[in-house]
Scaffold this motif. Structure first.
Motif, PDB file in Angstrom:
ATOM      1  N   SER A 276       0.819  -1.210   0.000  1.00 18.89           N
ATOM      2  CA  SER A 276       0.000   0.000   0.000  1.00 18.89           C
ATOM      3  C   SER A 276       0.851   1.256   0.000  1.00 18.89           C
ATOM      4  CB  SER A 276      -0.940   0.006   1.210  1.00 18.89           C
ATOM      5  OG  SER A 276      -0.195  -0.029   2.425  1.00 18.89           O
ATOM      6  N   TYR A 277       2.043   1.186   0.625  1.00 23.01           N
ATOM      7  CA  TYR A 277       2.917   2.359   0.662  1.00 23.01           C
ATOM      8  C   TYR A 277       3.413   2.725  -0.725  1.00 23.01           C
ATOM      9  CZ  TYR A 277       3.091   1.431   5.711  1.00 23.01           C
ATOM     10  OH  TYR A 277       2.775   1.204   7.019  1.00 23.01           O
TER      11      TYR A 277
ATOM     12  N   LEU B 198      -9.265  15.392   0.749  1.00 24.41           N
ATOM     13  CA  LEU B 198      -9.324  14.083   0.097  1.00 24.41           C
ATOM     14  C   LEU B 198      -7.935  13.458   0.008  1.00 24.41           C
ATOM     15  CD1 LEU B 198     -10.847  11.878  -1.440  1.00 24.41           C
ATOM     16  CD2 LEU B 198     -10.515  13.224  -3.540  1.00 24.41           C
ATOM     17  N   GLN B 199      -6.925  14.251  -0.391  1.00 27.29           N
ATOM     18  CA  GLN B 199      -5.558  13.716  -0.500  1.00 27.29           C
ATOM     19  C   GLN B 199      -5.060  13.227   0.859  1.00 27.29           C
ATOM     20  OE1 GLN B 199      -3.934  13.293  -3.257  1.00 27.29           O
ATOM     21  NE2 GLN B 199      -4.511  14.822  -4.762  1.00 27.29           N
ATOM     22  N   ILE B 200      -5.335  13.974   1.906  1.00 23.73           N
ATOM     23  CA  ILE B 200      -4.895  13.569   3.244  1.00 23.73           C
ATOM     24  C   ILE B 200      -5.633  12.313   3.687  1.00 23.73           C
ATOM     25  CG2 ILE B 200      -4.744  14.249   5.668  1.00 23.73           C
ATOM     26  CD1 ILE B 200      -2.776  15.699   3.800  1.00 23.73           C
ATOM     27  N   ARG B 201      -6.937  12.264   3.422  1.00 23.15           N
ATOM     28  CA  ARG B 201      -7.719  11.087   3.809  1.00 23.15           C
ATOM     29  C   ARG B 201      -7.222   9.844   3.086  1.00 23.15           C
ATOM     30  NH1 ARG B 201     -12.148  13.316   3.186  1.00 23.15           N
ATOM     31  NH2 ARG B 201     -12.849  12.512   1.157  1.00 23.15           N
ATOM     32  N   GLN B 202      -6.869   9.984   1.805  1.00 20.07           N
ATOM     33  CA  GLN B 202      -6.338   8.832   1.064  1.00 20.07           C
ATOM     34  C   GLN B 202      -4.997   8.371   1.639  1.00 20.07           C
ATOM     35  OE1 GLN B 202      -6.316  10.441  -2.914  1.00 20.07           O
ATOM     36  NE2 GLN B 202      -8.383   9.703  -3.385  1.00 20.07           N
TER      37      GLN B 202
ATOM     38  N   GLU C  81      -2.985   3.568   7.186  1.00 19.06           N
ATOM     39  CA  GLU C  81      -3.806   3.033   8.285  1.00 19.06           C
ATOM     40  C   GLU C  81      -3.478   3.719   9.605  1.00 19.06           C
ATOM     41  OE1 GLU C  81      -3.265  -1.191   8.277  1.00 19.06           O
ATOM     42  OE2 GLU C  81      -4.371  -1.464   6.405  1.00 19.06           O
ATOM     43  N   GLU C  82      -3.196   5.012   9.520  1.00 22.64           N
ATOM     44  CA  GLU C  82      -2.885   5.831  10.696  1.00 22.64           C
ATOM     45  C   GLU C  82      -3.429   7.239  10.483  1.00 22.64           C
ATOM     46  OE1 GLU C  82      -1.378   5.140  13.522  1.00 22.64           O
ATOM     47  OE2 GLU C  82      -0.551   3.145  13.112  1.00 22.64           O
ATOM     48  N   PRO C  83      -3.945   7.870  11.557  1.00 26.18           N
ATOM     49  CA  PRO C  83      -4.311   9.286  11.427  1.00 26.18           C
ATOM     50  C   PRO C  83      -3.058  10.148  11.336  1.00 26.18           C
ATOM     51  CG  PRO C  83      -4.537   8.581  13.701  1.00 26.18           C
ATOM     52  CD  PRO C  83      -4.199   7.346  12.902  1.00 26.18           C
ATOM     53  N   LEU C  84      -3.140  11.245  10.584  1.00 30.69           N
ATOM     54  CA  LEU C  84      -1.980  12.116  10.382  1.00 30.69           C
ATOM     55  C   LEU C  84      -2.079  13.424  11.153  1.00 30.69           C
ATOM     56  CD1 LEU C  84      -1.449  11.554   6.542  1.00 30.69           C
ATOM     57  CD2 LEU C  84      -0.077  10.642   8.436  1.00 30.69           C
ATOM     58  N   PHE C  85      -3.292  13.857  11.461  1.00 33.49           N
ATOM     59  CA  PHE C  85      -3.456  15.139  12.148  1.00 33.49           C
ATOM     60  C   PHE C  85      -4.510  15.017  13.240  1.00 33.49           C
ATOM     61  CE2 PHE C  85      -2.108  16.209   7.808  1.00 33.49           C
ATOM     62  CZ  PHE C  85      -0.964  16.941   8.082  1.00 33.49           C
TER      63      PHE C  85
ATOM     64  N   GLU D 166       2.255  11.201  15.554  1.00 28.82           N
ATOM     65  CA  GLU D 166       3.576  10.575  15.443  1.00 28.82           C
ATOM     66  C   GLU D 166       3.779   9.987  14.046  1.00 28.82           C
ATOM     67  OE1 GLU D 166       6.439   7.513  18.014  1.00 28.82           O
ATOM     68  OE2 GLU D 166       4.291   7.663  18.443  1.00 28.82           O
ATOM     69  N   ALA D 167       2.717   9.413  13.484  1.00 31.26           N
ATOM     70  CA  ALA D 167       2.813   8.873  12.120  1.00 31.26           C
ATOM     71  C   ALA D 167       3.116   9.984  11.120  1.00 31.26           C
ATOM     72  CB  ALA D 167       1.510   8.166  11.749  1.00 31.26           C
ATOM     73  N   ALA D 168       2.523  11.137  11.321  1.00 31.13           N
ATOM     74  CA  ALA D 168       2.779  12.263  10.419  1.00 31.13           C
ATOM     75  C   ALA D 168       4.218  12.730  10.506  1.00 31.13           C
ATOM     76  CB  ALA D 168       1.828  13.422  10.754  1.00 31.13           C
ATOM     77  N   GLU D 169       4.790  12.721  11.707  1.00 32.64           N
ATOM     78  CA  GLU D 169       6.196  13.110  11.861  1.00 32.64           C
ATOM     79  C   GLU D 169       7.102  12.184  11.055  1.00 32.64           C
ATOM     80  OE1 GLU D 169       7.285  15.739  13.298  1.00 32.64           O
ATOM     81  OE2 GLU D 169       5.797  16.356  14.791  1.00 32.64           O
TER      82      GLU D 169
END
Length: 317
Positions: free
Chosen positions: A4-5, A41-45, A51-55, A66-69
């Motif tokens: 997926s990455y 939409l881009q952030i949600r995708q 499979e982690e929240p970014l904000f 932490e995933a966003a970092e």
């Protein structure tokens, strides 16, 4: 690596990086000429792929998870490698071009444009981008590997960094013309300054850190202190009669030259530190960054000539 990455696109990384920099979906959308729903939409995708929240929203403020970092560091690495590829292809075509991103301590912003002008005369297709921060911010940027090169005076020992000293940055005591200390015979005792208000920089400033170490060593203490978050505000505070300040000479060279401010003749001064060209040891310099490092290394006489233009000062008679 999860499959997926591999589906993450450069467009998604660009949108994500812009949201991180702006901490706002709407400002990111404006900068990227997109609608806010398109950015969302881009952030949600991205979040679905990772499979982690970014904000997170706390109140009305946006915070990175932490995933966003982790993803932001990866995004910086990806775009850095693409920049390097562009420069390498330019070299194959016989030209050297690209952006040179430099983060500098605030005391360097007076001299550095003159060095960049001389550098660009040799490499007209290189476009410098200079951002100015205090020492604490520079250390954070070094940890995040944000810039091609960093210019600072006190390189942290605890980090794995390559650094090259290239020019002294003297810190001197400054008063306005007509100040009582300016009427005393030279040299002045350092302790004579203690009875006056000290106009100092904020926490995180490299200049303040150097001055406080010097005061501790010399057993100097100021009872009255006012604090500003820039050298320009310090300079104006001294001009307004708020007190005295310890400032890099480069920051006040015009005022010293015209006599509106005076450098006090104190035996123990100046406090001398060296500006250093710094980058993480793990970072391979891009062709453009390597060209600037070579320029600093090979053009010492030119750099000294440029620096000498800042040295014409007046002290009390």
């Amino acid at each position: 690596m999860q499959n997926s990455y591999m589906r993450i696109t450069l467009r998604q990384l660009l949108v994500f990086r812009t949201v991180c920099e702006q901490l706002s979906y709407s400002r990111a959308a404006e900068l990227l000429a997109l609608t806010q729903p398109a950015v969302s939409l881009q952030i949600r995708q991205l979040e679905e792929l990772l499979e982690e929240p970014l904000f997170d929203y706390v109140g009305k403020k946006l915070y990175l998870t932490e995933a966003a970092e982790y993803l932001l560091k990866t995004a910086h690495d990806v775009f850095q490698r693409l920049d390097v590829l562009d420069m390498q292809l330019s070299e194959l075509r016989g030209t050297l071009k690209g952006e040179l991103r430099i983060a500098a301590e605030s005391s360097a912003k007076y001299l550095l444009p003159h060095l960049l002008a001389a550098f660009q005369q040799r490499h007209p297709d290189i476009h410098p981008i200079l951002n100015v921060f205090n020492r604490a911010q520079l250390i954070r940027r070094l940890n995040e590997n944000r810039d091609d090169l960093v210019i600072m005076t006190e390189v942290p020992d605890e980090m794995a960094l390559e650094f090259m000293p290239f020019l002294n940055n003297p810190i001197v005591a400054i008063v306005p013309a007509g100040h009582p200390l300016a009427t005393l015979p030279a040299p002045l005792p350092l302790k004579a300054l203690q009875q006056y208000t000290l106009v100092r920089r904020e926490n995180g400033s490299g200049t303040r850190r150097a001055c406080e170490a010097f005061f501790t060593q010399k057993h100097i203490h100021f009872d009255n202190v006012v604090e500003f978050n820039s050298h320009e505000a310090q300079r104006e505070g001294v001009s307004a009669g708020l007190g005295i300040a310890f400032l890099p000479r480069y920051c006040v060279y015009r005022e010293l030259r015209d006599g509106s401010l005076l450098e006090l003749p104190i035996k123990e001064l100046p406090i001398v530190r060296s500006w250093c060209l710094v980058h993480p040891r793990s970072r391979q310099l891009s062709p453009v960054a390597q060209a600037f490092e070579n320029f600093i290394l090979q053009e010492r006489q030119l750099i000294s000539t440029i620096a000498a233009k800042f040295e014409s000062v007046r002290t009390p008679a």
